[in-house]
Design a protein around this motif. Structure first.
Motif, short mmCIF file in Angstrom:
data_model
loop_
_atom_site.label_atom_id
_atom_site.label_comp_id
_atom_site.label_asym_id
_atom_site.label_seq_id
_atom_site.Cartn_x
_atom_site.Cartn_y
_atom_site.Cartn_z
N PRO A 34 6.56 10.41 -3.35
CA PRO A 34 5.11 11.01 -3.01
C PRO A 34 5.00 10.90 -1.47
O PRO A 34 5.89 10.70 -0.70
N SER A 35 3.96 11.44 -1.11
CA SER A 35 3.90 11.68 0.47
C SER A 35 3.65 10.24 0.92
O SER A 35 2.82 9.36 0.23
N LEU A 36 3.90 9.91 2.22
CA LEU A 36 3.20 8.70 3.03
C LEU A 36 2.17 8.99 3.86
O LEU A 36 2.51 9.43 4.82
N ASP A 37 0.85 8.73 3.45
CA ASP A 37 -0.01 9.26 4.19
C ASP A 37 -0.35 8.43 5.58
O ASP A 37 -0.62 9.32 6.47
N ASP A 38 0.13 7.32 5.89
CA ASP A 38 -0.37 6.62 6.85
C ASP A 38 1.44 5.93 7.27
O ASP A 38 1.52 5.06 7.36
N LYS A 72 0.68 -1.17 0.00
CA LYS A 72 -0.03 0.13 0.04
C LYS A 72 0.70 1.26 -0.35
O LYS A 72 0.42 2.38 -0.27
N ALA A 73 2.04 1.07 0.52
CA ALA A 73 2.95 2.42 0.36
C ALA A 73 4.21 2.13 -0.61
O ALA A 73 4.98 3.08 -0.54
#
Length: 499
Positions: free
Chosen positions: A297-301, A286-287
């Motif tokens: 990209p940003s890592l949201d979690d 997922k990451a």
């Protein structure tokens, strides 16, 4: 008899009382020291003092003893120094602990490599410095410009002084007094190079970049590290390894991680048989990064990604007949690491470094996806004898199962802080946990590069993610995570039945 817990070691007060927390498999912490003429076990002993000995929360009361080094009676956590064959050196020992509050013992090892890089010549050091300075201004990363300018000015000053001396001597302008002073000054410069330049930066020149003059020493350093880590990985007495590295040692440790992962990565995974492993891999997916190597990209979690890494490590540390090579390195901790300047030290510019990330020459965190569109670190590598498709995780995905924590003290040229260190996420991906600290010794903020585990220094976390800023020692203890904060109360079996 296994030397994991030697019978010769004192055991008084080390065994949990009846009815207490049951004993668990041990964990190993491997320290890779930094540049300089290091004494064997010097870094290791100081590190253990900070992470283990002075942390009263780690052990029951009966495992604390009076500090032999302080007759006043201060209590510290007990340790023993024991012989160990894994390091292949009689100069090194393992530092082992009693059972902690979780019923687990920790063994501390040092990967010592300074003897291999001895003998770097002034010419090799000069060639390395010249290669760093002979760059286009656009190829100098912003965080390395202070170091670059200071070093360049020093070299220009020395060269100009030598030119003036040579010109004056050739034209007969040099008096006896001036000649004597110049000779003394030149001798002092040579002494500085031999006393500080070669012992410290000679190690860097001997290892950091693959060239004809460095290949042999690089291979010897890696062989020693791989021998130690492979023995620990295959030792059924351990279910976890933490790899901690300082300074140049972090470049060595990073290389070792990539080499080991290529051998120990999960392979021959089948959908029905390996459901738990594949589920953990898909959680990491997922990451994963859709990589052209240009930007992250940003890592949201972020917290969720770290938990997914830990869960995959838990699944891979299980050894069985179908997967005989367990992966046990749960954490990679870098202290004062020059990896932050990789595009300057390891490659020639940022474009070459980004190309290496995209081509998996360097491992990113989170890992690069197998396909350009992103999605997974898996690829199909064939079929079993029964015809079932089998998949493997690619060789550049070591940080799918290993957390990376980087602790740094942002420097200011050569004057204050740690100019060698810096953040990692910009170069290696948003999955690296960068923690900035501000260190201070009795000399103030002058070159804090060796203070990350110092009990005599003072340090504070800068811009904590939440809560009250931690001390630099608490930051280090949390990064090493001897208490395993993500470990569930009922862990999966570490050794398969029948082993």
């Amino acid at each position: 008899m296994s030397d994991l817990h030697p019978a010769a070691s004192p055991v008084t007060g080390s065994t949990p009382a009846p009815g207490k927390t049951p004993r668990k498999l041990s964990q190993a912490v491997v320290i890779v020291h930094g540049m300089g003429e290091q004494r064997p076990m010097s870094t290791l002993r100081e590190f253990v003092q900070a992470v283990w000995s002075h942390d009263p929360a780690r052990v029951p009361f009966y495992a604390r003893v009076s500090d032999p080094g302080r007759p006043a009676g201060e209590k510290i956590n007990r340790t023993w120094i024991t012989p160990d064959s894994r390091t292949n050196s009689h100069e090194l020992r393992r530092i082992t602990t009693p059972y902690d509050v979780a019923g687990r013992r920790t063994d501390f090892y040092e990967l010592y490599w300074a003897d291999i890089t001895q003998g770097t010549t002034r010419g090799r050091l000069a060639a390395w410095v010249t290669s760093l300075l002979w760059r286009k201004p656009a190829d100098i990363p912003r965080d390395a410009r202070g170091l670059y300018v200071v070093t360049l000015l020093a070299v220009i000053t020395v060269l100009c002084a030598a030119l003036v001396l040579a010109t004056s001597a050739s034209q007969g302008y040099l008096s006896w007094t001036t000649g004597t002073l110049v000779t003394i000054l030149a001798s002092f410069v040579i002494w500085l190079v031999d006393r500080f330049g070669l012992p410290y930066f000679g190690d860097v020149a001997a290892y950091v970049r693959a060239e004809a003059a460095t290949v042999e020493k690089r291979a010897l350093v890696r062989d020693r590290g791989l021998t130690l880590l492979r023995r620990l990985m295959m030792d059924d007495g351990y279910d976890r390894i933490v790899l901690v590295s300082h300074s140049l040692g972090s470049i060595i440790a990073y290389d070792l991680l990539q080499i080991l992962w290529a051998d120990f990565r999960p392979r021959k995974l089948e959908a029905a048989r390996d459901k738990a492993r594949l589920k953990a891999i898909h959680a990491v997916d997922k990451a994963t990064l859709k990589s052209d190597g240009a930007a992250w990209p940003s890592l949201d979690d972020f917290s969720g990604f770290r938990r997914a890494q830990w869960e995959l490590y838990r699944q891979l540390r299980v050894r069985d007949a179908d997967h005989p090579l367990p992966w046990k390195i749960s954490d990679f901790v870098t202290l004062g690491s020059p990896l932050t300047h990789s595009e300057f030290l390891v490659t020639y510019n940022l474009a070459e470094f980004r190309r290496g990330i995209a081509e998996r020459l360097f491992s990113a965190c989170p890992p690069i996806a197998e396909t350009a569109a992103g999605g997974t670190v898996l690829y199909q590598e064939g079929r079993s004898r029964s015809g079932k498709p089998q998949r493997a995780v690619h060789h550049g995905a070591v940080f799918a199962a290993t957390r990376w924590t980087n602790i740094f003290d942002r420097g200011n040229g050569w004057l204050t802080g740690d100019p060698i260190s810096g953040p990692m996420a910009e170069n290696f991906g948003p999955g690296v946990e960068d923690i900035q600290v501000k260190l201070r010794s009795s000399r103030g903020r002058i070159f804090t590069h060796t203070l990350y585990w110092s009990l005599k220094a003072t340090g504070i976390e800068i811009a904590p993610a939440a809560g009250t800023p931690r001390s630099h020692i608490d930051v280090l203890r949390d990064a090493v995570d001897l208490g395993r904060k993500f470990e569930p109360s009922q862990a999966v079996p570490t050794i398969a039945a029948g082993k």
